[in-house]
Design an enzyme around this catalytic site. Sequence first.
Site: not given
Length: 173
Positions: A74-75
């Site tokens: 996600e990052s």
Amino acid sequence: MAGTGESGRSSASSPPRPPPGFGEGVPPDNALHALGFEFTRITGDEVLGRLTVTEICCQPFKMLNGGVSALIAESAASIGGFMASGYKRVAGVQLSINHLRPARLGDRIEAKANPIQVGRNIQVWEVQIWLMDPSTLERKDLASSARVTILTNMSTPERMKNYEEGIKKYSKL
């Protein structure tokens, strides 16, 4: 791929560090930085980074925690999405990750995030997490595969301008 290439980027064995003054001393992602994750490339088309699996990111069975893989996915997608959207604030709205093989304590992994669809309001990114061959530091086996959907039509608060400038500097390393 040893030394420094024409672009001035360091080789795979020594990833670049955030430049001084990056977002007032803040790395591209605080949580990943705390785990030892190092970004090696940040653009709107690709985000790459590496991590050595340590005790701090392992489950009790000495394997990379699946939550850490999800955090990486996600990052990386969000940072790439931030750049691809013209530095507008982004928010993850869906994450699906498959863990295909374990990364064990001491293994080195590389994450590679690429956009599948970059729209005005929604982006979809694919993130692959690879086990690295310890003798060559080349990608060896796919450990996890993720798909991340990001909302991208959000205005960026003024306080985020330092972060935007830091990402711009970091992506040029």
